[in-house]
Design a protein around this motif. Sequence first.
Motif, PDB file in Angstrom:
ATOM      1  N   LEU A 241     134.779  61.637  53.148  1.00  0.00           N
ATOM      2  CA  LEU A 241     135.620  62.564  53.920  1.00  0.00           C
ATOM      3  C   LEU A 241     134.825  63.727  54.494  1.00  0.00           C
ATOM      4  O   LEU A 241     135.384  64.566  55.192  1.00  0.00           O
ATOM      5  N   ASN A 242     133.542  63.799  54.178  1.00  0.00           N
ATOM      6  CA  ASN A 242     132.710  64.934  54.577  1.00  0.00           C
ATOM      7  C   ASN A 242     131.343  64.405  55.009  1.00  0.00           C
ATOM      8  O   ASN A 242     130.496  64.095  54.156  1.00  0.00           O
ATOM      9  N   PRO A 243     131.089  64.300  56.305  1.00  0.00           N
ATOM     10  CA  PRO A 243     129.791  63.786  56.758  1.00  0.00           C
ATOM     11  C   PRO A 243     128.602  64.612  56.265  1.00  0.00           C
ATOM     12  O   PRO A 243     127.507  64.053  56.071  1.00  0.00           O
ATOM     13  N   ALA A 244     128.787  65.905  56.068  1.00  0.00           N
ATOM     14  CA  ALA A 244     127.681  66.732  55.580  1.00  0.00           C
ATOM     15  C   ALA A 244     127.298  66.331  54.160  1.00  0.00           C
ATOM     16  O   ALA A 244     126.109  66.235  53.824  1.00  0.00           O
ATOM     17  N   ARG A 245     128.282  66.071  53.332  1.00  0.00           N
ATOM     18  CA  ARG A 245     128.020  65.643  51.950  1.00  0.00           C
ATOM     19  C   ARG A 245     127.315  64.287  51.943  1.00  0.00           C
ATOM     20  O   ARG A 245     126.316  64.090  51.244  1.00  0.00           O
ATOM     21  N   SER A 246     127.832  63.338  52.726  1.00  0.00           N
ATOM     22  CA  SER A 246     127.244  61.995  52.772  1.00  0.00           C
ATOM     23  C   SER A 246     125.802  62.040  53.266  1.00  0.00           C
ATOM     24  O   SER A 246     124.924  61.359  52.732  1.00  0.00           O
ATOM     25  N   SER A 247     125.544  62.855  54.295  1.00  0.00           N
ATOM     26  CA  SER A 247     124.193  62.945  54.855  1.00  0.00           C
ATOM     27  C   SER A 247     123.218  63.563  53.872  1.00  0.00           C
ATOM     28  O   SER A 247     122.094  63.067  53.689  1.00  0.00           O
ATOM     29  N   ALA A 248     123.641  64.648  53.222  1.00  0.00           N
ATOM     30  CA  ALA A 248     122.735  65.350  52.310  1.00  0.00           C
ATOM     31  C   ALA A 248     122.306  64.444  51.156  1.00  0.00           C
ATOM     32  O   ALA A 248     121.124  64.415  50.780  1.00  0.00           O
ATOM     33  N   VAL A 249     123.246  63.698  50.578  1.00  0.00           N
ATOM     34  CA  VAL A 249     122.899  62.807  49.473  1.00  0.00           C
ATOM     35  C   VAL A 249     122.038  61.652  49.965  1.00  0.00           C
ATOM     36  O   VAL A 249     121.071  61.246  49.308  1.00  0.00           O
ATOM     37  N   ALA A 250     122.347  61.097  51.137  1.00  0.00           N
ATOM     38  CA  ALA A 250     121.581  59.964  51.667  1.00  0.00           C
ATOM     39  C   ALA A 250     120.130  60.339  51.933  1.00  0.00           C
ATOM     40  O   ALA A 250     119.229  59.502  51.789  1.00  0.00           O
ATOM     41  N   PHE A 251     119.879  61.587  52.327  1.00  0.00           N
ATOM     42  CA  PHE A 251     118.513  62.023  52.597  1.00  0.00           C
ATOM     43  C   PHE A 251     117.641  61.943  51.353  1.00  0.00           C
ATOM     44  O   PHE A 251     116.420  61.764  51.444  1.00  0.00           O
ATOM     45  N   PHE A 252     118.245  62.078  50.174  1.00  0.00           N
ATOM     46  CA  PHE A 252     117.484  62.072  48.922  1.00  0.00           C
ATOM     47  C   PHE A 252     117.620  60.752  48.170  1.00  0.00           C
ATOM     48  O   PHE A 252     117.083  60.617  47.066  1.00  0.00           O
ATOM     49  N   ALA A 253     118.343  59.795  48.741  1.00  0.00           N
ATOM     50  CA  ALA A 253     118.564  58.506  48.089  1.00  0.00           C
ATOM     51  C   ALA A 253     117.626  57.454  48.682  1.00  0.00           C
ATOM     52  O   ALA A 253     116.751  57.750  49.507  1.00  0.00           O
ATOM     53  N   GLU A 254     117.809  56.229  48.276  1.00  0.00           N
ATOM     54  CA  GLU A 254     116.996  55.132  48.789  1.00  0.00           C
ATOM     55  C   GLU A 254     117.453  54.731  50.189  1.00  0.00           C
ATOM     56  O   GLU A 254     118.474  55.192  50.688  1.00  0.00           O
ATOM     57  N   ASP A 255     116.704  53.834  50.810  1.00  0.00           N
ATOM     58  CA  ASP A 255     116.923  53.521  52.216  1.00  0.00           C
ATOM     59  C   ASP A 255     118.304  52.938  52.503  1.00  0.00           C
ATOM     60  O   ASP A 255     118.852  53.123  53.590  1.00  0.00           O
ATOM     61  N   ALA A 256     118.895  52.235  51.565  1.00  0.00           N
ATOM     62  CA  ALA A 256     120.197  51.599  51.793  1.00  0.00           C
ATOM     63  C   ALA A 256     121.270  52.633  52.112  1.00  0.00           C
ATOM     64  O   ALA A 256     122.160  52.380  52.928  1.00  0.00           O
ATOM     65  N   ALA A 257     121.195  53.781  51.502  1.00  0.00           N
ATOM     66  CA  ALA A 257     122.184  54.827  51.756  1.00  0.00           C
ATOM     67  C   ALA A 257     122.080  55.341  53.190  1.00  0.00           C
ATOM     68  O   ALA A 257     123.099  55.582  53.850  1.00  0.00           O
ATOM     69  N   LEU A 258     120.857  55.495  53.688  1.00  0.00           N
ATOM     70  CA  LEU A 258     120.675  55.942  55.071  1.00  0.00           C
ATOM     71  C   LEU A 258     121.147  54.879  56.063  1.00  0.00           C
ATOM     72  O   LEU A 258     121.691  55.205  57.120  1.00  0.00           O
ATOM     73  N   GLN A 259     120.956  53.609  55.736  1.00  0.00           N
ATOM     74  CA  GLN A 259     121.377  52.537  56.631  1.00  0.00           C
ATOM     75  C   GLN A 259     122.895  52.475  56.776  1.00  0.00           C
ATOM     76  O   GLN A 259     123.405  52.059  57.821  1.00  0.00           O
ATOM     77  N   GLN A 260     123.614  52.886  55.761  1.00  0.00           N
ATOM     78  CA  GLN A 260     125.072  52.861  55.805  1.00  0.00           C
ATOM     79  C   GLN A 260     125.679  54.212  56.163  1.00  0.00           C
ATOM     80  O   GLN A 260     126.909  54.333  56.232  1.00  0.00           O
ATOM     81  N   LEU A 261     124.865  55.199  56.427  1.00  0.00           N
ATOM     82  CA  LEU A 261     125.358  56.547  56.681  1.00  0.00           C
ATOM     83  C   LEU A 261     126.224  56.627  57.938  1.00  0.00           C
ATOM     84  O   LEU A 261     127.133  57.460  58.022  1.00  0.00           O
ATOM     85  N   TRP A 262     125.966  55.742  58.919  1.00  0.00           N
ATOM     86  CA  TRP A 262     126.715  55.803  60.176  1.00  0.00           C
ATOM     87  C   TRP A 262     128.225  55.747  59.950  1.00  0.00           C
ATOM     88  O   TRP A 262     128.984  56.413  60.662  1.00  0.00           O
ATOM     89  N   LEU A 263     128.661  54.937  58.962  1.00  0.00           N
ATOM     90  CA  LEU A 263     130.101  54.800  58.726  1.00  0.00           C
ATOM     91  C   LEU A 263     130.710  56.126  58.285  1.00  0.00           C
ATOM     92  O   LEU A 263     131.855  56.437  58.648  1.00  0.00           O
ATOM     93  N   PHE A 264     129.956  56.908  57.541  1.00  0.00           N
ATOM     94  CA  PHE A 264     130.496  58.137  56.976  1.00  0.00           C
ATOM     95  C   PHE A 264     130.382  59.317  57.935  1.00  0.00           C
ATOM     96  O   PHE A 264     130.680  60.456  57.576  1.00  0.00           O
TER      97      PHE A 264
END
Length: 347
Positions: A211-234
């Motif tokens: 529900l919060n793109p800022a939250r999803s982006s911030a966590v994905a930046f520090f996670a593994e590559d799979a999180a960044l690949q799916q970030l577009w949906l969030f």
Amino acid sequence: MNAEPLSAGGARAAHPAAATAPRKRLHTYGLPARSAAEAVGAFFLVFVGVGLAFFSATGSVSSPMGVGLAAAAAMVAFGYVSGGHFNPAISIASAAAGRTAWKALPVYVLAQLLGAVLAVALLWVVIQGVPQLADTRMVFSALANGYGEQSGAQFPLASGLLTEVIGAALLTAVFLGATSGRRPVVGAAFAVGVTYAILLTFLAPITGGSLNPARSSAVAFFAEDAALQQLWLFWAAPVLGALIAGLIYRSIDLTAADAARNDDDFEDVDGDGASESGTDTDIESAAGAGPADASGARTGTVAPGASARASANRTPDARNDDDARGFFNGDDDGDGDNNGGTPAGKA
């Protein structure tokens, strides 16, 4: 001593106390101050939400409830400065609804992203100090939002997209509704906080609850590559849901404004079933005129100063309404219309 003036309904007109300082409208704060408030609020929201998601095994306050409480507290603490968004989806919905200027939107979103990234960076430092955790990136991958294999219950892309769109639309709709009109600040913050908690509880097994793109982006930046690949949906889902809610509220506001203008244009002042012009002068003249003669026409003249007194009686209410709306609704152009657009008469 002169009695307080009465309104048309017989109630005494409300006048602000002489010693009371006027409430600041949002446009009296510069964009740097508003963006700083958004960054601090987003930091608070993400730091609490992601932190509780990590420490939830201790049996303390659940992550969704913590996010809801953090959102309510941040709205009360900083909402009078920036409008209390702390979430790009809410800022987009506010702009689509005509409450925030589109030119301020990129600054708000950038501030929210910076606050969220700083919150997760500090949590990275805290978690990296735990000797039992060998790979901090894996920890943040577990905290990241995702679908399919990255979903806690293996929900597919379509399920994640649909639920995030609906959730974002509902959250932003509650925000727009709760922060409009003369509703108490604490009541609006409570409504938004409860909505956050309910929706995140529902979404947790599906996408991890974004529900919060800022939250999803911030966590994905520090996670593994799979999180960044799916970030577009969030980003796509919350933005779409926010636009739906914002445009619906914009259409409702425009419809209500048209209805109000029509009511003013056709006002049955003398109760004879006929429609007269609804200008202030006509209404005040009818209210101040003498009794009707045999033909039904009003006789007498308006009392001297009646129009000025009626205008004075209406002014405090209008000002109080502006103050109540101004707590959360940005008037970024300073034109007093809260629509984020160009002031009347200006190019």
